[in-house]
Design an enzyme around this catalytic site. Structure first.
Site, PDB file in Angstrom:
ATOM      1  N   CYS A   1      -1.881   9.438   2.746  1.00 18.77           N
ATOM      2  CA  CYS A   1      -1.689   8.934   1.384  1.00 18.77           C
ATOM      3  C   CYS A   1      -2.816   9.364   0.467  1.00 18.77           C
ATOM      4  O   CYS A   1      -2.612   9.597  -0.711  1.00 18.77           O
ATOM      5  CB  CYS A   1      -1.556   7.420   1.408  1.00 18.77           C
ATOM      6  SG  CYS A   1      -2.957   6.610   2.184  1.00 18.77           S
TER       7      CYS A   1
ATOM      8  N   GLU B   1       0.885  -1.182   0.000  1.00 21.28           N
ATOM      9  CA  GLU B   1       0.000   0.000   0.000  1.00 21.28           C
ATOM     10  C   GLU B   1       0.910   1.216   0.000  1.00 21.28           C
ATOM     11  O   GLU B   1       1.532   1.549   1.016  1.00 21.28           O
ATOM     12  CB  GLU B   1      -0.876   0.006   1.265  1.00 21.28           C
ATOM     13  CG  GLU B   1      -1.833  -1.160   1.371  1.00 21.28           C
ATOM     14  CD  GLU B   1      -3.044  -1.016   0.459  1.00 21.28           C
ATOM     15  OE1 GLU B   1      -3.253   0.066  -0.107  1.00 21.28           O
ATOM     16  OE2 GLU B   1      -3.779  -2.020   0.306  1.00 21.28           O
TER      17      GLU B   1
HETATM   18  P1  NAD Z   1       9.023   4.773   3.811  1.00 14.90           P
HETATM   19  O1  NAD Z   1       8.855   3.959   2.594  1.00 14.90           O
HETATM   20  O2  NAD Z   1      10.192   5.671   3.897  1.00 14.90           O
HETATM   21  O3  NAD Z   1       9.098   3.858   5.116  1.00 14.90           O
HETATM   22  C1  NAD Z   1       8.047   3.002   5.498  1.00 14.90           C
HETATM   23  C2  NAD Z   1       8.583   1.899   6.396  1.00 14.90           C
HETATM   24  O4  NAD Z   1       9.500   1.090   5.664  1.00 14.90           O
HETATM   25  C3  NAD Z   1       9.335   2.377   7.619  1.00 14.90           C
HETATM   26  O5  NAD Z   1       8.961   1.567   8.708  1.00 14.90           O
HETATM   27  C4  NAD Z   1      10.794   2.140   7.243  1.00 14.90           C
HETATM   28  O6  NAD Z   1      11.635   1.917   8.349  1.00 14.90           O
HETATM   29  C5  NAD Z   1      10.691   0.876   6.408  1.00 14.90           C
HETATM   30  N1  NAD Z   1      11.764   0.659   5.440  1.00 14.90           N
HETATM   31  C6  NAD Z   1      12.542   1.580   4.815  1.00 14.90           C
HETATM   32  N2  NAD Z   1      13.383   0.974   3.938  1.00 14.90           N
HETATM   33  C7  NAD Z   1      13.132  -0.357   4.013  1.00 14.90           C
HETATM   34  C8  NAD Z   1      13.651  -1.510   3.339  1.00 14.90           C
HETATM   35  N3  NAD Z   1      14.578  -1.402   2.397  1.00 14.90           N
HETATM   36  N4  NAD Z   1      13.148  -2.724   3.655  1.00 14.90           N
HETATM   37  C9  NAD Z   1      12.166  -2.847   4.585  1.00 14.90           C
HETATM   38  N5  NAD Z   1      11.645  -1.800   5.256  1.00 14.90           N
HETATM   39  C10 NAD Z   1      12.112  -0.559   4.969  1.00 14.90           C
HETATM   40  O7  NAD Z   1       7.674   5.591   3.971  1.00 14.90           O
HETATM   41  P2  NAD Z   1       7.341   6.724   5.036  1.00 14.90           P
HETATM   42  O8  NAD Z   1       8.068   7.959   4.654  1.00 14.90           O
HETATM   43  O9  NAD Z   1       7.478   6.180   6.412  1.00 14.90           O
HETATM   44  O10 NAD Z   1       5.775   6.931   4.798  1.00 14.90           O
HETATM   45  C11 NAD Z   1       5.230   7.822   3.890  1.00 14.90           C
HETATM   46  C12 NAD Z   1       4.747   7.087   2.660  1.00 14.90           C
HETATM   47  O11 NAD Z   1       3.762   6.121   3.023  1.00 14.90           O
HETATM   48  C13 NAD Z   1       4.064   7.986   1.664  1.00 14.90           C
HETATM   49  O12 NAD Z   1       4.507   7.685   0.368  1.00 14.90           O
HETATM   50  C14 NAD Z   1       2.596   7.645   1.821  1.00 14.90           C
HETATM   51  O13 NAD Z   1       1.810   7.913   0.696  1.00 14.90           O
HETATM   52  C15 NAD Z   1       2.670   6.190   2.127  1.00 14.90           C
HETATM   53  N6  NAD Z   1       1.434   5.724   2.756  1.00 14.90           N
HETATM   54  C16 NAD Z   1       0.596   4.912   2.047  1.00 14.90           C
HETATM   55  C17 NAD Z   1      -0.614   4.508   2.602  1.00 14.90           C
HETATM   56  C18 NAD Z   1      -1.568   3.622   1.848  1.00 14.90           C
HETATM   57  O14 NAD Z   1      -2.455   3.051   2.460  1.00 14.90           O
HETATM   58  N7  NAD Z   1      -1.448   3.484   0.541  1.00 14.90           N
HETATM   59  C19 NAD Z   1      -0.945   4.929   3.888  1.00 14.90           C
HETATM   60  C20 NAD Z   1      -0.079   5.759   4.566  1.00 14.90           C
HETATM   61  C21 NAD Z   1       1.124   6.144   4.002  1.00 14.90           C
END
Ligand code: NAD
Length: 483
Positions: free
Chosen positions: A273, A239
């Site tokens: 999001c 997501e």
């Molecule tokens: P991010 O991708 O930077 O990080 C998300 C999570 O992934 C964190 O817990 C991080 O520690 C982990 N992570 C980072 N690199 C990783 C890797 N290589 N392997 C495994 N885990 C890893 O996202 P963010 O900045 O925390 O969140 C914002 C983003 O989330 C925005 O793009 C937003 O649109 C999206 N989002 C989507 C939804 C949805 O339902 N579609 C809901 C909320 C947020």
């Protein structure tokens, strides 16, 4: 004796307070070995958890609900430090607990595989279907709604009989202390639900040790995780981000449309999001719409006093820079700011007042890349075809909005927007409606809907028991005919 060498992942991470800008919390990270150990323990215990049956799991989950209730004040307090949002943190904890209650009610009804039946293709064979939950589901969540997005997949996965290894975002980790206490209060749950602390490295270890992944986060991280999951041959429910468009037709109620667009674009400081991030307005009402929304946007108050105001600071420093970069890029290419317009530091926090931008086009990053901040860039259109073309000119396909007094026409238009959900005459309804199934289209995600019944059923693999009731076929049946 020399000094012990400390592996980097044991080094505490410094966590920034979004209201003060101070690094006032240390996150002790799990090591890869520790995460593998947790996954192994969950895997061993999950068999018993599944064997408990749904009714008994509901009893355990109800105990968890009570424990969460007890720790709710602490969780909400820490969430409000993590996110600098007091009211939303309370709503978020209530929402997460409501989710738990809803699945306790719904899951048993959904978990009833069909009765034994006769095969239509082989009449003497009876079919029994079994539903087999994944052993260890790895849940990795972002910082914008730290508790809700940590539990949104965790709860139905546990209900389904899976074990869960949960790694929330390292940007907003304080709420985990209260959450952990609530889990520890329910011994049956401690065996199958374990928290992981840390950042990307910890996330990678979760991906490497789980049997299925539920990831909520950015597109770039989602793609990396998807690739590892493909290599490991495990499902990835992704997501990801969005760049939700709104199409405001010439017959729309301007008062309602401007209220909805503003709330959707700047509520939670645009850090959602499904925030509306690009607005296309029919040229016939463009001037009136822009004037009305600018007036409303300029009146939004900031919560620089935590007890007052409507919109908090930006949570993540890195995001603040992206927002400023998008504003700068737009201004350099000829955009005009009608209100707001810059990220500024107030008492150490990073703030961006609601920002209305006009004279924008798709050469600007503000119209094509996810902002995740309170920007409202507005373009006008002269025909439905043009509006659709603009709305679909995106790598994202999360959700969208259409505003018109003609519902039938709005739905017809909405069905041509390449996204998983469309709010008609409102914005971001997907954050209120949990029982409508929807996929994320294009780069906004992949695999089963997390909403509706599918949000539970995706945690099972289907297994068939094929029971022969007649004498099995013999080799005699394999005789080749010469005629
Ligand atoms: P991010 O991708 O930077 O990080 C998300 C999570 O992934 C964190 O817990 C991080 O520690 C982990 N992570 C980072 N690199 C990783 C890797 N290589 N392997 C495994 N885990 C890893 O996202 P963010 O900045 O925390 O969140 C914002 C983003 O989330 C925005 O793009 C937003 O649109 C999206 N989002 C989507 C939804 C949805 O339902 N579609 C809901 C909320 C947020």
């Amino acid at each position: 004796m020399g000094k012990a060498i400390v592996a980097p992942w044991y080094t505490p991470m410094k966590v920034r307070n979004p209201r003060t800008g101070k690094y006032d919390y240390e996150l002790l990270q799990d090591s890869p070995e520790g995460i593998a150990q947790k996954a192994a323990e969950i895997r061993a215990n999950q068999i018993g958890w599944n064997a408990l049956g749904i009714e008994n799991r509901v009893v355990v989950m109800q105990k968890w609900y009570e424990a969460l209730q007890k720790h709710q004040p602490e969780i909400a307090r820490n969430l409000s430090i993590d996110t600098a949002r007091k009211r939303i943190s309370k709503v978020e904890t209530e929402g997460a607990m409501g989710l738990l209650q809803a699945w306790c009610f719904k899951a048993p009804k959904l978990l009833s595989p069909p009765e034994e039946r006769q095969s239509m293709s082989a009449n003497s064979v009876m079919i029994q279907q079994q539903w087999v939950p994944y052993g260890v589901v790895g849940v990795i969540s972002p910082w914008n709604f730290p508790l809700l997005l940590a539990l949104i997949d965790t709860v139905p996965a546990l209900m389904a009989g899976c074990g869960v290894l949960l790694k929330p975002s390292e940007v907003t980790p304080r709420f985990m202390d209260g959450l952990e206490k609530s889990i520890e209060a329910v011994p049956e749950l401690t065996n199958v639900l374990k928290l992981v602390r840390g950042g990307a490295e910890a996330g990678k270890s979760v991906v490497n040790n789980a049997d299925a992944i539920c990831f909520t986060g950015s597109v770039p991280t989602g793609k990396k995780i998807g690739a590892v999951c493909a290599e490991r041959f495990i499902p990835a429910f992704l997501e990801l981000g969005g760049k939700d468009p709104a199409i405001v037709m010439g017959d729309a109620d301007i008062e309602g449309a401007t209220d909805a667009v503003l709330r959707s674009a700047v509520g939670a400081t645009g850090q959602a999001c499904q925030s509306l991030e690009r607005i296309y307005v029919a040229s016939t009402i463009y001037e009136e719409f822009v004037e009305a929304i600018t007036k409303k946007a300029a009146a939004v108050t900031l919560t620089t006093d935590p007890e007052k105001g409507q919109m908090g600071p930006l949570i993540f420093e890195g995001q603040a820079q992206k927002i400023q970069d998008q504003i700068d890029d737009a201004l350099a290419k000829g955009a005009k700011v009608l209100c707001g317009g810059k990220v500024e530091s107030i008492n150490g926090g990073l703030w961006c007042a609601p920002t209305v931008l006009v004279n924008v086009d798709h050469s600007m990053s503000v119209m094509t890349e996810e902002t995740f901040g309170p920007l409202i860039p507005i373009m006008s259109f002269s025909s439905v075809e043009e509006a659709l073309k603009l709305a679909n000119d995106s790598i994202y396909g999360l959700s969208a909005s259409v505003f018109s007094k003609d519902n039938e026409m709005a739905i017809q238009l909405a069905s041509q927007i390449d996204v998983g959900a469309v709010s008609i005459n409102d914005g971001s309804l997907t954050n209120q409606v949990y029982d409508a199934e929807k996929n994320s289209f294009k780069e906004s995600g992949i695999n089963g809907s997390r909403m509706g019944d599918a949000g539970f059923l995706r945690f099972f693999r289907k297994k068939a028991m094929l029971i022969q009731t007649a004498h099995p076929q013999t080799m005699a049946g394999f005789e080749e005919s010469t005629s």
